[in-house]
Motif scaffolding. Structure first.
Motif, PDB file in Angstrom:
ATOM      1  N   ILE A 175      33.836  27.817  51.035  1.00 45.94           N
ATOM      2  CA  ILE A 175      34.010  28.219  49.637  1.00 45.94           C
ATOM      3  C   ILE A 175      34.845  27.159  48.912  1.00 45.94           C
ATOM      4  N   PRO A 176      34.448  26.751  47.695  1.00 45.82           N
ATOM      5  CA  PRO A 176      35.199  25.725  46.956  1.00 45.82           C
ATOM      6  C   PRO A 176      36.688  26.060  46.841  1.00 45.82           C
ATOM      7  N   ASP A 177      37.512  25.021  46.932  1.00 43.67           N
ATOM      8  CA  ASP A 177      38.969  25.201  46.962  1.00 43.67           C
ATOM      9  C   ASP A 177      39.515  25.897  45.720  1.00 43.67           C
ATOM     10  N   ILE A 178      38.884  25.668  44.568  1.00 47.87           N
ATOM     11  CA  ILE A 178      39.432  26.233  43.321  1.00 47.87           C
ATOM     12  C   ILE A 178      39.522  27.749  43.388  1.00 47.87           C
ATOM     13  N   PHE A 179      38.563  28.393  44.066  1.00 45.33           N
ATOM     14  CA  PHE A 179      38.575  29.856  44.151  1.00 45.33           C
ATOM     15  C   PHE A 179      39.560  30.335  45.220  1.00 45.33           C
ATOM     16  N   LEU A 180      39.879  29.452  46.172  1.00 46.03           N
ATOM     17  CA  LEU A 180      40.839  29.818  47.215  1.00 46.03           C
ATOM     18  C   LEU A 180      42.282  29.651  46.741  1.00 46.03           C
ATOM     19  N   THR A 181      42.453  29.135  45.510  1.00 46.33           N
ATOM     20  CA  THR A 181      43.810  29.022  44.954  1.00 46.33           C
ATOM     21  C   THR A 181      44.263  30.304  44.275  1.00 46.33           C
ATOM     22  N   LEU A 182      43.411  31.310  44.227  1.00 47.05           N
ATOM     23  CA  LEU A 182      43.832  32.601  43.678  1.00 47.05           C
ATOM     24  C   LEU A 182      45.008  33.141  44.495  1.00 47.05           C
ATOM     25  N   PRO A 183      45.979  33.763  43.846  1.00 42.64           N
ATOM     26  CA  PRO A 183      47.247  34.107  44.510  1.00 42.64           C
ATOM     27  C   PRO A 183      47.122  34.854  45.830  1.00 42.64           C
ATOM     28  N   GLN A 184      46.224  35.824  45.930  1.00 44.99           N
ATOM     29  CA  GLN A 184      46.129  36.612  47.160  1.00 44.99           C
ATOM     30  C   GLN A 184      45.643  35.773  48.341  1.00 44.99           C
ATOM     31  N   TYR A 185      44.783  34.791  48.071  1.00 45.20           N
ATOM     32  CA  TYR A 185      44.312  33.923  49.144  1.00 45.20           C
ATOM     33  C   TYR A 185      45.403  32.955  49.590  1.00 45.20           C
ATOM     34  N   GLN A 186      46.318  32.643  48.699  1.00 44.17           N
ATOM     35  CA  GLN A 186      47.401  31.748  49.046  1.00 44.17           C
ATOM     36  C   GLN A 186      48.382  32.382  50.032  1.00 44.17           C
ATOM     37  N   ILE A 187      48.413  33.705  50.086  1.00 42.86           N
ATOM     38  CA  ILE A 187      49.298  34.408  51.034  1.00 42.86           C
ATOM     39  C   ILE A 187      48.484  35.046  52.156  1.00 42.86           C
ATOM     40  N   ASN A 188      47.250  34.512  52.358  1.00 41.59           N
ATOM     41  CA  ASN A 188      46.369  34.966  53.444  1.00 41.59           C
ATOM     42  C   ASN A 188      46.039  36.457  53.361  1.00 41.59           C
ATOM     43  N   GLU A 189      45.862  36.940  52.147  1.00 41.31           N
ATOM     44  CA  GLU A 189      45.444  38.321  51.927  1.00 41.31           C
ATOM     45  C   GLU A 189      44.078  38.329  51.253  1.00 41.31           C
ATOM     46  N   THR A 190      43.464  39.495  51.208  1.00 44.22           N
ATOM     47  CA  THR A 190      42.209  39.664  50.489  1.00 44.22           C
ATOM     48  C   THR A 190      42.436  40.602  49.314  1.00 44.22           C
ATOM     49  N   TYR A 191      41.543  40.553  48.356  1.00 46.32           N
ATOM     50  CA  TYR A 191      41.647  41.458  47.210  1.00 46.32           C
ATOM     51  C   TYR A 191      41.063  42.831  47.565  1.00 46.32           C
ATOM     52  N   ASN A 192      39.922  42.837  48.231  1.00 44.58           N
ATOM     53  CA  ASN A 192      39.255  44.098  48.571  1.00 44.58           C
ATOM     54  C   ASN A 192      39.814  44.631  49.890  1.00 44.58           C
ATOM     55  N   GLN A 193      41.046  45.112  49.871  1.00 43.56           N
ATOM     56  CA  GLN A 193      41.678  45.603  51.092  1.00 43.56           C
ATOM     57  C   GLN A 193      41.115  46.941  51.543  1.00 43.56           C
ATOM     58  N   PHE A 194      40.526  47.690  50.614  1.00 44.26           N
ATOM     59  CA  PHE A 194      39.938  48.984  50.986  1.00 44.26           C
ATOM     60  C   PHE A 194      38.802  48.803  51.985  1.00 44.26           C
ATOM     61  N   TYR A 195      38.149  47.639  51.952  1.00 44.98           N
ATOM     62  CA  TYR A 195      37.052  47.376  52.894  1.00 44.98           C
ATOM     63  C   TYR A 195      37.546  47.494  54.340  1.00 44.98           C
TER      64      TYR A 195
END
Length: 414
Positions: A175-195
């Motif tokens: 996945i392109p780096d620009i999208f991995l700079t989102l804050p949750q990815y920077q702390i090794n978390e995901t946004y969809n935690q309910f999954y």
């Protein structure tokens, strides 16, 4: 944020309007946005405090609009105070309202952030911050329509693949780096935690749904606004993301076609003769003590008597590998190995052979190999199970018909 703004001058209402503006702007920016020009007149500002039901003053116009977060929509009252000397001053510099309106029309705006209700709203807001950092946006008027539509469609794609980043990366799709700079990815978390935490069926990535999301994004970035220079890098990253996801779609299709072929096959997937190795090892008088048990077992066994070697192997996979590779016994033997090709590992068989190579029998050897082959588990495909079920059903129907026929004939005799 939403504001209801009224501007007074000499106790007269100049204008009243409902204005939308980002919370990181100041009250001075809001006044300029409302008037359409910069005023040099002294300004008094009040806001309506819904807690006390009174108008309260704000002394500093540079205060951020987030001050009114708890009073949204906030009611504001600007009062322009002009002294007699200022009113008689002809040299005062005025801003052309038309020019100011032209400048405002060229300013870039981003869609309004969502109220934080769920983690998808968090992803939306973080993406807005990312776009703001890249100094991109839309002119006022279309930022809440075209702009909001584009951001939501991009969020739909990012949200869909969010729980599957590791799986996608393992298939060689980065996945392109620009999208991995989102804050949750920077702390090794995901946004969809309910999954991961929810007690529900985990939805796997569907190539059809992924293709639909990609086409939706591509239709957005084909619009005229996307050809502007300020969007050049962002649009390039989005096209790269779409390309990577199509690469993953190709992988999914290949896997599905392979599984379809396997399920519809009338033969087992793995051919025994393509997945076995047979090795003959000669005897050695001095051996490692850890092989004494197996050596003694073969010494007391008949020639070409089959033994399941796994019963004598260490538990650790690494120790097993070294144990078999370095195995030397006091009698010559044949080592038979079958590779499952999955978590089941390898099956190992062993038998003693004649000391003299000239006396060794190919017939006995073939019989031992055949016996080992018969002990290999066979895993049937869906089509093979279906064929057996159909045959069993025909036999059952035939027996039922025979029973009915005999039952009818027995009654006809009476």
């Amino acid at each position: 944020m939403y504001f209801i703004v009224a501007v007074y001058k000499q106790n007269k209402l100049l204008l009243e309007d409902a204005i939308t503006m980002e919370e990181d702007n100041s009250f001075e920016d809001l006044l300029i946005e409302t008037l359409g020009y910069i005023t040099e007149e002294k300004v008094t500002l009040k806001f309506f405090n819904t807690l006390t039901n009174h108008w309260a003053g704000i002394r500093d116009l540079n205060t951020k609009l987030i001050f009114c977060k708890n009073f949204e929509p906030c009611q504001l009252q600007f009062t322009l105070n002009t002294t007699e000397s200022e009113s008689l001053e002809d040299t005062r510099t005025n801003i052309n309202p038309l020019e100011r309106m032209m400048e405002n029309s060229k300013r870039l705006h981003l869609p309004t952030k969502h109220l934080f209700v769920n983690r998808k709203d968090l992803m939306f807001n973080d993406l807005i911050d990312l776009l703001n950092q890249k100094s991109v946006g839309w002119i006022i008027g279309i930022h809440e329509t075209i702009g909001n539509s584009f951001v939501n469609k991009l969020i739909d794609l990012l949200w869909y693949i969010d729980p599957h980043h590791e799986k996608i990366k393992a298939r060689g799709c980065t996945i392109p780096d620009i999208f991995l700079t989102l804050p949750q990815y920077q702390i090794n978390e995901t946004y969809n935690q309910f999954y991961f935490t929810g007690h529900h069926k985990k939805e796997q990535i569907s190539s059809e749904k992924l293709e639909t999301l990609i086409k939706t994004i591509e239709s957005c970035v084909s619009q005229p606004w996307a050809s502007q220079n300020i969007w050049k890098n962002i649009i390039g990253d989005i096209f790269n993301l779409c390309h990577i996801m199509r690469k993953y779609i190709s992988y999914l299709k290949n896997v599905n076609e392979r599984m379809k072929f396997i399920n519809e096959s009338d033969e087992p997937v793995r051919n025994i003769f393509n997945n076995i190795s047979i090795e003959t090892r000669e005897s050695l008088q001095i051996i490692n003590k850890k092989y004494d048990t197996i050596s003694l077992l073969l010494q007391t066994s008949d020639d070409y008597e089959l033994h399941f070697l796994d019963n004598y192997l260490p538990e650790s996979k690494k120790d097993r590998y070294e144990f078999i590779n370095n195995m030397k016994l006091k009698v010559p033997f044949t080592l038979y190995r079958y590779y499952h090709g999955n978590y089941l590992g390898t099956l190992n068989f062993i038998w003693k052979i004649f000391d003299d190579p000239a006396e060794r029998s190919k017939t006995f050897e073939a019989q031992a190999i055949t016996l080992a082959n018969d002990m290999i588990p066979k895993f049937f495909t869906r089509q093979m199970k279906k064929n057996i079920a159909e045959k069993v059903l025909l036999i059952v129907i035939l027996y039922i018909l025979i029973f009915i026929y005999l039952h009818i004939n027995s009654y006809s005799k009476f």
